[in-house]
Scaffold this motif. Structure first.
Motif, short mmCIF file in Angstrom:
data_model
loop_
_atom_site.label_atom_id
_atom_site.label_comp_id
_atom_site.label_asym_id
_atom_site.label_seq_id
_atom_site.Cartn_x
_atom_site.Cartn_y
_atom_site.Cartn_z
N ILE B 77 21.73 -8.07 11.58
CA ILE B 77 21.41 -6.86 10.80
C ILE B 77 21.05 -7.20 9.36
N ALA B 78 21.89 -8.04 8.73
CA ALA B 78 21.71 -8.23 7.28
C ALA B 78 21.61 -9.69 6.88
N GLY B 79 21.31 -10.54 7.82
CA GLY B 79 21.12 -11.95 7.51
C GLY B 79 22.40 -12.62 7.04
N ASN B 80 22.24 -13.64 6.22
CA ASN B 80 23.40 -14.42 5.76
C ASN B 80 24.42 -13.58 5.00
N ILE B 81 23.91 -12.66 4.20
CA ILE B 81 24.82 -11.82 3.40
C ILE B 81 25.73 -11.01 4.32
N GLY B 82 25.10 -10.43 5.32
CA GLY B 82 25.87 -9.63 6.28
C GLY B 82 26.92 -10.47 6.99
N ARG B 83 26.51 -11.65 7.43
CA ARG B 83 27.45 -12.51 8.16
C ARG B 83 28.61 -12.94 7.27
N VAL B 84 28.28 -13.34 6.03
CA VAL B 84 29.32 -13.81 5.12
C VAL B 84 30.27 -12.66 4.76
N LEU B 85 29.69 -11.50 4.55
CA LEU B 85 30.52 -10.34 4.19
C LEU B 85 31.51 -10.00 5.32
N VAL B 86 30.95 -9.86 6.51
CA VAL B 86 31.81 -9.51 7.66
C VAL B 86 32.80 -10.63 7.95
N GLY B 87 32.32 -11.87 7.89
CA GLY B 87 33.20 -13.02 8.15
C GLY B 87 34.35 -13.09 7.17
N THR B 88 34.05 -12.79 5.90
CA THR B 88 35.10 -12.85 4.89
C THR B 88 36.14 -11.75 5.14
N ILE B 89 35.65 -10.58 5.52
CA ILE B 89 36.59 -9.49 5.84
C ILE B 89 37.49 -9.92 7.00
N LEU B 90 36.88 -10.47 8.03
CA LEU B 90 37.66 -10.91 9.20
C LEU B 90 38.65 -12.00 8.83
N LEU B 91 38.20 -12.92 7.97
CA LEU B 91 39.10 -14.01 7.56
C LEU B 91 40.32 -13.47 6.82
N ALA B 92 40.06 -12.57 5.89
CA ALA B 92 41.18 -11.99 5.12
C ALA B 92 42.14 -11.28 6.06
N TYR B 93 41.55 -10.56 6.99
CA TYR B 93 42.34 -9.81 7.97
C TYR B 93 43.21 -10.75 8.79
N LEU B 94 42.60 -11.81 9.30
CA LEU B 94 43.33 -12.74 10.18
C LEU B 94 44.38 -13.54 9.42
N VAL B 95 44.02 -14.02 8.24
CA VAL B 95 44.99 -14.80 7.46
C VAL B 95 46.19 -13.92 7.11
N PHE B 96 45.91 -12.67 6.78
CA PHE B 96 47.01 -11.75 6.43
C PHE B 96 47.97 -11.60 7.61
N ILE B 97 47.45 -11.23 8.76
CA ILE B 97 48.36 -10.92 9.88
C ILE B 97 49.01 -12.18 10.45
N ILE B 98 48.27 -13.26 10.51
CA ILE B 98 48.87 -14.47 11.10
C ILE B 98 49.97 -15.02 10.18
N SER B 99 49.74 -14.96 8.87
CA SER B 99 50.79 -15.47 7.97
C SER B 99 52.03 -14.58 8.02
N VAL B 100 51.80 -13.26 8.10
CA VAL B 100 52.95 -12.35 8.15
C VAL B 100 53.72 -12.55 9.47
N VAL B 101 52.97 -12.66 10.56
CA VAL B 101 53.64 -12.82 11.86
C VAL B 101 54.35 -14.18 11.94
N LEU B 102 53.73 -15.20 11.34
CA LEU B 102 54.39 -16.51 11.29
C LEU B 102 55.75 -16.40 10.59
N ARG B 103 55.75 -15.67 9.50
CA ARG B 103 57.01 -15.48 8.76
C ARG B 103 58.01 -14.69 9.60
#
Lengths: 440, 371
Positions: B77-103
């Motif tokens: 849809i939006a080229g590299n910008i779109g991928r990086v934007l969505v990927g960064t959102i997903l990364l933040a989401y995953l790091v947040f939940i995995i770190s909390v669940v690890l704890r």
């Protein structure tokens, strides 16, 4: 190269597994079973120098396992060789355990504790502060029993010196489950007690324990029996509370009846017979020997092996603010003894015994129900459960305030009782003497 | 050169069951009791129906993007910008939940059995397992679920059946709990309990066809709905509301009650072992997803060099909450209320735009993984 990688990986994993196994098994939380002192029972009394007098009964595993007669510690005396008892005054339960750990060579562990004995004095003031602490603790288990002692919990534990069981934990475990064949107590496991105590539709009970006051058979009296207040001419087997049963021998401590709670405070007692009716009305009655007056011959008894045939049917309807509670209890029995020799086994007579027993149990239950509603003002039977389902939302149910309404309840109990078997005798034939036929 | 790797449907379903249902071993049944009172189990049924509908919409929209994950779609849809934007959102989401669940898992283990061990020491063993799994790659991580999930199911059923002696039907009355409003309106954000479905939208290239994608989705949601509903129902039948909200580890506390006679009791120790293996599987999947998303978002060729840095990040982030209650609050009050925006909102938005932009099907899924 590939083979080298595989070898490197395998060695790495093996080393890591070894490292993990060593660390997990050996660091911080490693505990040898032999380093633990296993608590069997805990007694809670009001203290003289501090808020709580904590009595701890601790198993001596060597003696328990081998049935040794070696006596270690202060419990002393017969039957207590497999455990010792220590008493300590402390502000809280856990601080008491900590203080005890300071002079007991092994660390106290609660995972095998079978019973918590609470003195009546504490129970009447409220048990929440202690029960909460126990429920929060990781080592305590939900299936330990809650018991209220008439008199000091410390004395109760000290006088619990079982003869049959070398293992005191097994003694408690077996004896506190005897309600299944006596009906004189109930299953008051910690989890049941805790949930009932916090329930909006039911209240808690605990087993009533006590130290028997009689030293010899010559001392027996009926001062502690409940038969007079129940309007009976003589006491039946369940018309006693713990500590008052006319008996000697075996063990000084005994269980009989139930302590009744309103919230976390004890507000009254049920004797052994009432405990039977409590079990019947809550569907927890299994079987017991049950004595009823002979319907035809005064001062004679018929003894039945009574059991539940169907779970009780319970219904609550409201007339304005007044709950009307109806309960139908279904029982059946085998005949164990007919003292009068009357032929109640005969199909033509059996209904006489059935009707008399129904009436006897019904009247006693009615009295008990009114006692809990008018006198004790607490729904230990959980009748609130029967009406809770008619509410749609939690707030409606809380606003209804069942536990307050119970004190105005009216009751209608019916008992459906059937004699199923006459024991090993199908009829009672008369006895003959020189004067002719007796006991026709 | 094509490097297409596809997993079997059952393998992906097992992984999805792990990521969706493992919350049962944490605090899920209690959370439902807190949200809807005695109707906690009804809330799950309602939420599951919504998720079924949302997944039906998503899978319909996905038809034109067979084999493409949401990063591919965002790039389309939006080229590299779109991928990086969505990927960064997903990364933040995953790091947040995995770190909390690890704890949370670390703290839970500390409370249950390793009382005196430092939290970092306990978490280290989870982390070590996650790192090793990541080195072994997606095959090992996904396929191990085929072994762990059935065993966990057996333990799960034993616990639920074992505590039925303590159950009482009156405890789930009044039937509507806090009322229809709290269930049907207030309960809507609780679709976040299906946040594990994100795995399906990231692992799309590993799935053979769009038909399989749909099949996996429906079966996973259906089985998870059963797991979540039954666990909450049994929990509420045993621990009445509001006492149910006191329990820190609902399933452990259920297992703690199991007691048949003098010999069959104390089974929670056995349960803890299975619970830990399930937790480890969940966390391993989580770490691999983070690595995979990072690699794909920032077009990094290999993911293995990222394993240790991300392990350190997760470990450090997991120690941010001051205590267990704070970690639980982060999971239940924040994550489980807003995760639906990322899991359902983001894919639907991207797919709507993607469908609007492109009228004919787009094929993706090549070069889905390089170590």
């Amino acid at each position: 190269m590939r083979k080298g990688n595989w070898l490197f990986k395998t060695i790495g994993i093996a080393l890591l597994a070894l490292f993990a196994a060593t660390l997990l098994a050996g660091c911080y939380d490693s505990r040898e079973i032999d380093d633990m002192a296993y608590v069997v029972s805990l007694g809670l009394d009001k203290g003289k120098t501090n808020a709580l007098r904590l009595t701890i009964q601790i198993a001596i595993p060597v003696a328990t396992g081998a049935g040794s007669s070696g006596n270690e510690g202060g419990g002393g005396g017969e039957g207590s060789d497999s455990s010792f008892i220590t008493t300590i005054e402390t502000p809280t339960l856990y601080s008491g355990l900590n203080m005890a750990n300071n002079y007991i060579s092994k660390q106290l562990n609660m995972s095998h504790a079978k019973v918590i004995v609470i003195s009546e004095e504490i129970a009447r003031e409220g048990v929440q502060r202690y029960v909460n602490a126990i429920m929060r603790g990781r080592e305590f288990r939900g299936n330990m029993f809650v018991l209220v002692s008439k008199g000091k919990a410390e004395e109760f534990i000290k006088e619990t010196k079982p003869k049959f069981e070398v293992n005191p934990a097994k003694y408690f475990e077996l004896n506190l489950m005897s309600y299944r064949y006596t009906g004189f107590i109930a299953n008051t496991q910690l989890i049941n007690f805790y949930l009932q105590e916090k329930c909006t539709c039911s209240q808690a009970v605990a087993i009533l324990g006590g130290v028997n006051r009689f030293q010899s058979a010559e001392d027996f009296d009926l001062n502690g029996s409940t038969y007079l207040e129940k309007g009976k001419p003589f006491p039946m087997e369940g018309d006693f509370i713990a500590g008052e049963v006319p008996r000697i021998g075996m063990i000084k401590s005994e269980f009989m009846g139930l302590a009744v709670f309103d919230g976390d405070k004890m507000v009254g007692e049920l004797d052994g017979e009432e405990a039977n009716y409590y079990l019947m009305l809550t569907g927890k009655y299994e079987n017991s020997f049950f004595t009823v007056p002979d319907p035809l011959v005064k001062d004679y008894f018929v003894v039945l092996s009574l059991k539940t045939s169907r779970p009780p049917e319970r219904k609550v309807t409201m007339s304005g603010d007044i709950p009307h509670i109806s309960a139908k209890v279904k029982l059946e029995a085998d005949i164990l003894s007919i003292q009068s020799g009357k032929n109640y086994e005969d199909p033509k007579n059996v209904h006489l015994l059935e009707a008399a027993t129904e009436e006897y149990i019904r009247n006693s239950m009615q009295k008990l129900l009114y006692k809990t509603s008018k006198e004790l003002k607490t729904d230990i039977f959980g009748f609130g459960k029967s009406i809770k389902g008619t509410f749609l939302t939690w707030q409606d149910w809380i606003d209804f305030n069942w536990l307050d309404k119970y004190k105005n309840a009216t009751f209608d109990v019916s008992v459906d009782f059937k004699i199923r078997r006459p024991g090993l005798m199908i009829r009672s034939t008369p006895i003959y003497s020189s004067e002719g036929m007796m006991y026709d | 050169m094509k490097n297409k790797r596809a997993f079997g449907n059952w393998e992906i379903i097992c992984a999805l069951l792990t990521v969706i249902s493992t919350q049962i071993f944490l605090n899920f049944p209690r959370l439902m009791a807190e949200t809807a009172g005695t109707a906690g189990w009804l809330l799950i049924i309602y939420v599951s129906v919504i998720v079924f509908i949302l997944f039906a919409i998503i899978s319909k929209l996905y038809e034109k993007f067979e084999g493409m994950d949401i990063l591919d779609i965002s790039e389309y849809i939006a080229g590299n910008i779109g991928r990086v934007l969505v990927g960064t959102i997903l990364l933040a989401y995953l790091v947040f939940i995995i770190s909390v669940v690890l704890r949370e898992f670390g703290e839970d283990l500390k409370i249950i059995t390793l009382r005196l061990s430092p939290i970092s020491f306990v978490m280290f063993f989870f982390l070590a397992g996650m790192i090793i799994s990541a080195f072994f790659g997606p095959e090992a991580i996904i396929r191990i679920g085929v072994l762990t999930v059935p065993v966990t199911y057996v333990a799960f059923v034993i616990i639920l059946v074992g505590v039925l002696q303590y159950s009482d039907i009156s405890r789930i009355m009044p039937l509507l709990g806090f009322g229809p409003k709290s269930i049907f309106i207030g309960g809507f954000p609780r679709i976040s309990i299906y946040s594990g479905l994100i795995l399906l939208f990231i692992f799309t290239p590993f799935i053979k066809s769009h038909k399989d994608f749909k099949k996996i989705g429906y079966i996973s949601i259906g089985l998870s709905a059963i797991n979540l509903t039954v666990s909450t129902l049994v929990f509420l039948l045993v621990f009445q509301y509001p006492t149910a909200t006191e329990n820190f580890l609902p399933m452990f506390q259920l297992a703690w009650l199991i007691n048949y006679g003098r010999f069959f009791q104390r089974v929670e120790s056995f349960f803890a072992l299975l619970w830990i293996s399930s937790a480890l599987h969940y966390l391993s999947i989580g770490l691999f997803l983070i690595l995979y998303v990072f690699k794909k978002t920032y077009k990094v060729e290999y993911y293995k060099p990222l394993i240790m840095p991300f392990a350190v990040i997760l470990f450090t982030a997991s120690l941010f909450p001051k205590n267990l209650v704070e970690a639980i609050e982060l999971e239940t009050k924040i994550f489980r209320n807003v995760a639906w925006v990322v899991v359902f909102g983001l894919p639907i938005l991207l797919l709507l735009i993607g469908n609007a932009v492109r009228k004919s099907p787009v094929k993706g899924g090549e070069k889905n993984e390089k170590r």
